[in-house]
Design a protein around this motif. Structure first.
Motif, PDB file in Angstrom:
ATOM      1  N   THR A 162     -30.814  -8.807  25.209  1.00 58.23           N
ATOM      2  CA  THR A 162     -30.910  -7.821  24.149  1.00 58.23           C
ATOM      3  C   THR A 162     -29.842  -8.080  23.118  1.00 58.23           C
ATOM      4  O   THR A 162     -28.802  -8.673  23.393  1.00 58.23           O
ATOM      5  CB  THR A 162     -30.707  -6.405  24.706  1.00 58.23           C
ATOM      6  OG1 THR A 162     -29.479  -6.396  25.411  1.00 58.23           O
ATOM      7  CG2 THR A 162     -31.841  -6.028  25.645  1.00 58.23           C
ATOM      8  N   THR A 163     -30.066  -7.634  21.921  1.00 61.03           N
ATOM      9  CA  THR A 163     -29.061  -7.745  20.893  1.00 61.03           C
ATOM     10  C   THR A 163     -28.084  -6.611  21.032  1.00 61.03           C
ATOM     11  O   THR A 163     -28.377  -5.584  21.622  1.00 61.03           O
ATOM     12  CB  THR A 163     -29.720  -7.669  19.501  1.00 61.03           C
ATOM     13  OG1 THR A 163     -30.471  -6.466  19.405  1.00 61.03           O
ATOM     14  CG2 THR A 163     -30.651  -8.864  19.301  1.00 61.03           C
TER      15      THR A 163
ATOM     16  N   TYR B 132     -46.240   3.760  24.296  1.00 58.32           N
ATOM     17  CA  TYR B 132     -46.509   2.679  25.246  1.00 58.32           C
ATOM     18  C   TYR B 132     -47.207   3.105  26.541  1.00 58.32           C
ATOM     19  O   TYR B 132     -47.499   2.252  27.381  1.00 58.32           O
ATOM     20  CB  TYR B 132     -45.192   1.974  25.609  1.00 58.32           C
ATOM     21  CG  TYR B 132     -44.564   1.251  24.462  1.00 58.32           C
ATOM     22  CD1 TYR B 132     -45.111   0.061  23.977  1.00 58.32           C
ATOM     23  CD2 TYR B 132     -43.423   1.748  23.832  1.00 58.32           C
ATOM     24  CE1 TYR B 132     -44.539  -0.620  22.908  1.00 58.32           C
ATOM     25  CE2 TYR B 132     -42.841   1.082  22.752  1.00 58.32           C
ATOM     26  CZ  TYR B 132     -43.398  -0.090  22.296  1.00 58.32           C
ATOM     27  OH  TYR B 132     -42.831  -0.763  21.231  1.00 58.32           O
TER      28      TYR B 132
ATOM     29  N   GLN C 292     -33.106   1.652  21.856  1.00 57.97           N
ATOM     30  CA  GLN C 292     -32.423   0.372  21.999  1.00 57.97           C
ATOM     31  C   GLN C 292     -32.972  -0.440  23.176  1.00 57.97           C
ATOM     32  O   GLN C 292     -32.684  -1.632  23.300  1.00 57.97           O
ATOM     33  CB  GLN C 292     -30.916   0.604  22.171  1.00 57.97           C
ATOM     34  CG  GLN C 292     -30.268   1.118  20.888  1.00 57.97           C
ATOM     35  CD  GLN C 292     -28.880   1.691  21.123  1.00 57.97           C
ATOM     36  OE1 GLN C 292     -28.530   2.021  22.255  1.00 57.97           O
ATOM     37  NE2 GLN C 292     -28.103   1.820  20.075  1.00 57.97           N
TER      38      GLN C 292
ATOM     39  N   GLU D  30     -36.298  -0.596  23.667  1.00 59.95           N
ATOM     40  CA  GLU D  30     -37.705  -0.825  23.337  1.00 59.95           C
ATOM     41  C   GLU D  30     -38.106  -2.296  23.440  1.00 59.95           C
ATOM     42  O   GLU D  30     -39.172  -2.622  23.978  1.00 59.95           O
ATOM     43  CB  GLU D  30     -38.020  -0.291  21.945  1.00 59.95           C
ATOM     44  CG  GLU D  30     -39.491  -0.380  21.585  1.00 59.95           C
ATOM     45  CD  GLU D  30     -39.835   0.350  20.296  1.00 59.95           C
ATOM     46  OE1 GLU D  30     -41.037   0.439  19.993  1.00 59.95           O
ATOM     47  OE2 GLU D  30     -38.907   0.826  19.595  1.00 59.95           O
ATOM     48  N   LYS D  31     -37.276  -3.203  22.944  1.00 56.79           N
ATOM     49  CA  LYS D  31     -37.638  -4.623  22.991  1.00 56.79           C
ATOM     50  C   LYS D  31     -37.719  -5.130  24.425  1.00 56.79           C
ATOM     51  O   LYS D  31     -38.575  -5.965  24.755  1.00 56.79           O
ATOM     52  CB  LYS D  31     -36.644  -5.456  22.182  1.00 56.79           C
ATOM     53  CG  LYS D  31     -36.776  -5.254  20.680  1.00 56.79           C
ATOM     54  CD  LYS D  31     -35.844  -6.171  19.911  1.00 56.79           C
ATOM     55  CE  LYS D  31     -36.026  -5.994  18.405  1.00 56.79           C
ATOM     56  NZ  LYS D  31     -35.114  -6.885  17.633  1.00 56.79           N
ATOM     57  N   ASP D  32     -36.828  -4.635  25.286  1.00 61.93           N
ATOM     58  CA  ASP D  32     -36.883  -5.020  26.691  1.00 61.93           C
ATOM     59  C   ASP D  32     -38.170  -4.508  27.340  1.00 61.93           C
ATOM     60  O   ASP D  32     -38.784  -5.192  28.153  1.00 61.93           O
ATOM     61  CB  ASP D  32     -35.665  -4.465  27.436  1.00 61.93           C
ATOM     62  CG  ASP D  32     -34.360  -5.064  26.936  1.00 61.93           C
ATOM     63  OD1 ASP D  32     -34.412  -6.107  26.252  1.00 61.93           O
ATOM     64  OD2 ASP D  32     -33.290  -4.490  27.221  1.00 61.93           O
TER      65      ASP D  32
ATOM     66  N   GLN E 137     -40.990  -3.937  25.766  1.00 59.34           N
ATOM     67  CA  GLN E 137     -42.093  -4.741  25.228  1.00 59.34           C
ATOM     68  C   GLN E 137     -42.230  -6.063  25.988  1.00 59.34           C
ATOM     69  O   GLN E 137     -43.346  -6.507  26.283  1.00 59.34           O
ATOM     70  CB  GLN E 137     -41.864  -5.019  23.741  1.00 59.34           C
ATOM     71  CG  GLN E 137     -42.009  -3.798  22.856  1.00 59.34           C
ATOM     72  CD  GLN E 137     -41.606  -4.065  21.415  1.00 59.34           C
ATOM     73  OE1 GLN E 137     -40.854  -5.013  21.133  1.00 59.34           O
ATOM     74  NE2 GLN E 137     -42.088  -3.234  20.497  1.00 59.34           N
ATOM     75  N   ARG E 138     -41.104  -6.721  26.282  1.00 55.10           N
ATOM     76  CA  ARG E 138     -41.143  -8.002  26.987  1.00 55.10           C
ATOM     77  C   ARG E 138     -41.739  -7.865  28.390  1.00 55.10           C
ATOM     78  O   ARG E 138     -42.512  -8.697  28.852  1.00 55.10           O
ATOM     79  CB  ARG E 138     -39.749  -8.607  27.058  1.00 55.10           C
ATOM     80  CG  ARG E 138     -39.223  -9.057  25.690  1.00 55.10           C
ATOM     81  CD  ARG E 138     -37.840  -9.696  25.843  1.00 55.10           C
ATOM     82  NE  ARG E 138     -37.344 -10.139  24.551  1.00 55.10           N
ATOM     83  CZ  ARG E 138     -36.347  -9.570  23.892  1.00 55.10           C
ATOM     84  NH1 ARG E 138     -35.733  -8.510  24.413  1.00 55.10           N
ATOM     85  NH2 ARG E 138     -35.938 -10.024  22.720  1.00 55.10           N
TER      86      ARG E 138
END
Length: 247
Positions: free
Chosen positions: A19-20, A139, A236, A238-240, A242-243
């Motif tokens: 993650t960023t 989601y 924060q 969310e991207k994890d 999604q993956r």
């Protein structure tokens, strides 16, 4: 006198992505004191106790999160800190829902799970419930489930009955995700599902859950893949999410 140190559990496996870094939700610039000696850190000692124990002492209630210890702001790269001895999955557990009915967690097989210990009177309540509800709406049809476990061990900020908690979450924040029976997450009465979560993903201070709204992300195979501190907002993550949903 023997020196005291805290060691991280060994890395057993690692995800290939990270993650960023993120900008904290609140201004932590005022938290200049050493976190180990800061009054705000005093909740750590009391959080070992059970809300069901006569030895439970309420922790110092945190005011708006500008006083939240700085050491909880950074979160690690998206990697697993699983202990080799942990062979179970989340599907091996049965818990009680907010209405005291048994729920076998194997009903969530094949889903990505975000598991959160929640409270109704915390400075983090509004932002977390709002963002959790929005993530779930976005989601849930793609395979995300959010499992909320009320807990009264941190500043006694979840004192209500199950029905009061349910009404609060569902009425004020339109929460549609599952909410479960109030549990202990630290101490001698720790719920078995939280013993599993903590043993699967050690963090700073080892197994200790640090405050309301600490989060665990579980993959479609029922394994914990990441643990996030309370100040990590749901957005924060969310991207994890999604993956994992795409995996």
């Amino acid at each position: 006198m023997r020196s005291f140190f805290i060691s991280q559990p060994p890395k057993v496996s690692s995800m290939a992505f990270s993650t960023t870094s993120f900008t904290p939700l609140h201004d932590f610039s005022q938290a200049r004191t050493n976190p180990i000696t800061s009054p705000a850190f005093s909740f750590i000692k009391s959080s070992f106790a059970s809300s069901k124990s006569t030895f439970f002492q309420p922790a110092l209630s945190l005011q708006p999160s500008s006083n939240f210890p700085r050491l909880f702001v950074k979160h690690r790269s998206f990697s697993v800190y699983a202990r080799a001895a942990t062979e179970k999955t989340i599907y091996d557990f049965t818990v009680k829902d907010i209405d005291q009915k048994d729920v076998a967690l194997n009903k969530f097989k094949g889903k990505v799970l975000l598991i959160v210990n929640v409270a109704s009177r915390c400075g983090l309540t509004s932002s977390n419930y709002s963002e959790l509800s929005r993530l779930y709406e976005k989601y849930k049809n793609q395979g995300l489930e959010i499992l909320a476990f009320p807990c009264n061990q941190f500043g006694m900020q979840e004192p209500g009955s199950n029905q009061e908690i349910k009404q609060f979450a569902c009425t004020r924040y339109k929460a549609e995700f599952p909410i479960f029976d109030k549990v202990d997450v630290n101490g001698p009465f720790t719920a078995p599902v939280y013993q599993f979560l903590k043993s699967s993903a050690g963090g700073f201070l080892g197994d200790l859950i640090k405050w309301n709204f600490e989060k665990f992300l579980v993959d479609k195979n029922g394994k914990v893949v990441e643990r996030y501190p309370p100040t990590t907002s749901p957005f924060q993550i969310e991207k994890d999410i999604q993956r994992l949903l795409a995996a």
